[in-house]
Enzyme design. Structure first.
Site, PDB file in Angstrom:
ATOM      1  N   GLU A   1       8.978 -23.599 -12.696  1.00 41.41           N
ATOM      2  CA  GLU A   1       9.677 -22.497 -12.014  1.00 41.41           C
ATOM      3  C   GLU A   1       9.331 -22.517 -10.525  1.00 41.41           C
ATOM      4  OE1 GLU A   1       9.842 -19.414 -15.687  1.00 41.41           O
ATOM      5  OE2 GLU A   1       8.129 -19.097 -14.364  1.00 41.41           O
TER       6      GLU A   1
ATOM      7  N   CYS B   1       9.885 -10.514 -17.342  1.00 44.15           N
ATOM      8  CA  CYS B   1       9.329 -10.004 -16.093  1.00 44.15           C
ATOM      9  C   CYS B   1      10.412  -9.446 -15.175  1.00 44.15           C
ATOM     10  CB  CYS B   1       8.579 -11.112 -15.372  1.00 44.15           C
ATOM     11  SG  CYS B   1       9.492 -12.654 -15.300  1.00 44.15           S
TER      12      CYS B   1
END
Lengths: 598, 598
Positions: free
Chosen positions: B286, B384
């Protein structure tokens, strides 16, 4: 038309002759050596012990070696080579020694999983059998030694018993087609009808009872083959099946099969083929995907699939006198097939991508994302492609000439001569370096010369008429001179191919060109080429084909903002291009085939 | 400049007000409900039994709920909402009840792995602690209830003991940064120096002893932070670290930190940021990749990373009065951040790709290749982003105004008013629907209005001078009228971005536009847009922003050959474009941001 087999054709010089010589002198030995190192050759000793440290021979190893034998046999046929013959004889001895009394032969299913024979169609048993049969025919043709053929006839009889009489196998048709081709060749070589019947059995049965299995389109078992119109599934499997269907149809005159073959060919050539002749867009199942889905970077385009497409197209010529089949053969051979082999003849691409962007490649290489290769390697665990090149190159003579009635067809342009009964032809050319071709023929009424699909301008020094893509002219025994205009030109993809929209590809004759960053700036996407580009050519001994310097423009790199309402400036530039089939021979580099069109 | 916190700012109407209301009335509850369903809320009962059937609470669940509490607290601060307050109070009761006597608090490491506390820096303990501290500060600020803050002060003291006094933890700095931000906020809220010292400790220590760990650039531990000039590794981790560094530097005047922050910001904004403000080009880690590596389809651009970039840029304003920071905030908010939320406020993108080609997506979806999403979903296992949106939207007031001496800075254009001591400002605008902005201010000497980076033409009805991207003018208490030209315009990427070469993007004001096949033909690659395109705008209530009809040309689909030397024909066409942040709200569809430039 009836194509001539390579044994009637002597290739005498030129670009493809050079590739044949590379294979004969280097590649055939390099592959044998790798096959020794990896245990493929040693496996024929049948000395694997399940309790030992070694891994068992893989289920497809027999086929790798069989293709190597077939390739070596083709070489021997033209160039007696005792060292190759000795290697084959040693292998044949072991095959004879280890073949089951009932005729069964497969290393894995003898030494590692003897109880699993003919239980799982995906385990390559009939695929291996087919390749061994092709090798057997080739070796008998080359040397007159029929030991291997005897073994394989015995094996074929066993297969007929298991699959057609007793029906004791746990599946009905092979999960990987190949044996269909082999059985037609066994029939043609031995004249025994039973082999043609077996080929017909496997082809007719496919897509009947298997349709309830999961993922049946992977191996073309989703519907009966005569109903198939769309190329689907694993692209090598598909090509081998379609080739078998076309070969069978040529022997039986089966109209349903012929019709299916024509539809399948068009689906490939009009909707699912890269400009390089590569097929199979995705690594997922090494498969065909949707029409026009031809991504360049992710292109899978297995070398074997290209070879299979050449097989299929050549078999189609027996069903229809149309130059489109020979056009595809030319596209494949000169581009996506030869790209599978390094210039030194020792390393190979399994996949042949049409674009490499190292910046993105390295950014993702630690992840789970499957990445296309950027370099050829000497061997891979699934090493089907190297021996497929071994057998394809010495048999290129299969693709040059054909006859129908009193018309001799010239399908590919290679300096060569053919003699068959009263029919004689000699072609002299350095094609595709130049487009100049001299034909001398006798014993035929007409000559039909393919006018390549890529060629817009050509000259022929006598009267002709165009028929199905061929220039057909009377043959008076005199010299015919043809000249194809080899000026490099832009090629555009059908706009349905999303990745090639607003881009062009440069071709010179049948050769697709690419640009590598090793010759240009790193950012190959910054270049644009005008549709009417200017071009300088330069001979290149390493590549055996000219390199190009193409007039282009290039976006100027800037250091400032990432985004701006000002269009980036362009500068005049020259893009150096090399034949696509030579890419990745000079270290890791970016590469691009489809370049922005100005 | 010193930015005003949202509690001083009342947003009264307009596009972002609408998004705040969507969050207040829908999203905050939708996320809570999903967190109940997935066990995140229930986990606070600490009733997990290792021998039972349920999976243990995940190590980062505490942080998901903490961010939700923080978001709910911000809502309550402006709109007292008893239902939200009750939910928070119930959670706080459980936290109080289950916190260790020594101050430690983490659900997973109490109920599932109590023996593993502070042993593995990648297990999110300090990250969860940071989010709980931020929630505690927010809830105290909103309600004056300091129970959660008491708990978190106790936890902070425990962390100080373990990491700074006893040094008994098995690592020195968190594997996922966040607590650095939280500790500065704790310091600002409580006035206790020890929290600033803790923040400084974690920031100073990072990149010292960890450098020998594998893959340390993933969490920015490869070198001491003051030496870092290139944004690397996990993009959310990076943003939270850089934000913490900037917040700390603003308190301490640390020049080394300030210099590093400026270099890191420029590396992001000049080399590693999508036109949407998205960052983090690859799903592998990521993470950031190489400069200018900004692939559109594979764009990872996590919603949280965009939010983190807004945090970082806003913190930078305290270090340097430069409009470039507010430009990035605007880019993120209106594009790659809001794209993370569906128009109905209930579903989310974790990743925000800049291009979707379903034909290729489906061709590869059975494989192991990681595919970007094509649709928002209500919840994901690593959830998240949804609560990060919950806390970002109600605190948008943080980004509008700032003061330095007697100069009031207007950074974002939202109908709102601010009152702080003698300083008063009221802004009236429907930006970004129009570019017309009315400013009434008193109690300041000068007004500095950001001239957006995208804006080439604007009018201001009084004298001004441009300084660091701001139009600075004297404030006489009278009305200031500003008009930014909102005519849609083409934007070009730096040519180093290979995927955007020869392409353009359409923006209208700060809004990036995209085209979806649901409004156009399937093949969005066939369109080209002239750089000086014409454009019709139409109001759209669903999107809350106008849609565009852009003059374009489109390659005509053909049925014939795949490849040809004739350039495909183009037809005049109109491309319907919608705001990028609204994509994928009307079913599965192709989407493109960067379109071929004519």
């Amino acid at each position: 038309m009836r194509t001539y087999r390579f044994d009637k054709v002597d290739i005498t010089s030129g670009y493809l002759f050079g590739k044949q010589e590379l294979n004969r002198l280097t590649t055939i030995n390099a592959v044998y050596d790798r096959f020794c190192e990896t245990g493929r050759i040693g496996a024929f000793d049948f000395d694997y012990v399940p309790s030992g440290d070694k891994k068992p021979p893989h289920v497809y190893w027999d086929s790798d070696v069989a293709k190597w034998i077939e390739g070596a046999a083709y070489i021997i046929k033209k160039h007696p080579t005792p060292e190759l013959e000795e290697k084959i004889d040693a292998l044949v001895d072991k095959i004879k020694k280890n073949q089951d009394k009932n005729g069964y032969f497969n290393i894995h299913f003898t030494v590692a999983s003897p109880g699993e024979r003919f239980k799982d169609r995906d385990k390559h048993e009939l695929y291996c059998a087919g390749h061994l049969m092709e090798a057997a025919v080739a070796y008998d043709e080359a040397t007159g030694k029929r030991d291997l053929l005897d073994c394989m006839e015995k094996y074929a009889d066993h297969i007929a018993r298991v699959f057609m009489e007793e029906k004791s196998a746990e599946f009905q048709t092979p999960g990987h087609e190949e044996i269909e081709i082999a059985l037609v060749r066994m029939y043609l070589h031995t004249g025994k009808q039973k082999y043609l019947d077996m080929a017909k059995h496997f082809i007719d049965t496919r897509g009947s009872s298997e349709t309830s299995e999961p993922n049946v389109s992977y191996n073309q078992s989703h519907i009966p083959v005569r109903e198939q119109t769309e190329a689907v599934g694993h692209s090598v499997r598909a090509m081998y099946l379609y080739t078998g269907m076309a070969l069978l149809a040529a022997q039986t005159g089966d109209e349903g099969l012929t019709k299916a073959c024509k539809a399948l060919f068009d689906d490939v050539a009009l909707r699912k083929m890269y400009v390089t002749g590569g097929i199979g867009s995705t690594y997922v199942g090494e498969a065909f995907t949707n029409p026009y889905d031809l991504p360049n970077e992710g292109a899978y385009t297995e070398t074997c699939a290209g070879i299979g497409l050449a097989f299929f197209a050549n078999a189609m010529l027996a069903l229809e006198n149309d130059a489109k089949y020979a056009d595809v053969i030319e596209r494949v051979i000169y581009n996506g097939l030869l790209s599978g082999l390094s210039l030194d003849g020792t390393s190979f691409f399994y996949e042949n991508p049409l674009e490499i962007n190292l910046i993105e490649h390295f950014a993702n290489e630690r992840g789970k994302k499957r990445l296309p290769p950027t370099q050829r390697v000497e061997c891979f665990s699934c090493s089907c492609c190297p021996p497929n090149i071994n057998r394809f190159l010495p048999s290129i003579g299969n693709y040059l000439y054909a006859i129908d009635g009193d018309t001799l067809f010239v399908n590919q342009f290679v300096s060569s001569k053919l003699e068959d009964g009263g029919v004689r032809i000699r072609v002299t050319t350095d094609y595709p370096i130049s487009g100049s071709i001299k034909i001398e023929a006798s014993g035929v009424g007409k000559i039909a010369v393919r006018i390549p699909e890529w060629c817009e301008k050509y000259e022929i020094d006598r009267d002709f008429e165009i028929k199905n893509g061929y220039a057909v002219m009377n043959s008076d025994g005199g010299e015919i001179n043809i000249n194809f205009d080899m000026t490099p030109h832009a090629v555009f993809a059908n706009p349905n191919v999303i990745r090639d929209c607003s881009r062009l590809c440069v071709m010179r004759g049948p050769i697709v060109y690419c640009a590598e960053s090793v010759d240009n700036s790193d950012n190959l996407h910054a270049y644009s080429i005008p549709c009417d580009f200017e071009c300088k050519e330069e001979a290149n001994a390493e590549f055996g084909l000219p390199t190009l310097e193409v007039s282009a423009s290039c976006l100027m790199p800037t250091e400032g903002k990432l985004y701006s309402s000002r269009r980036p400036e362009k500068a005049e530039a020259t893009l150096k291009m090399i034949p696509y089939n030579c890419f990745a021979n000079r270290g890791r580099t970016n590469m691009i085939v489809w370049i922005h069109a100005e």
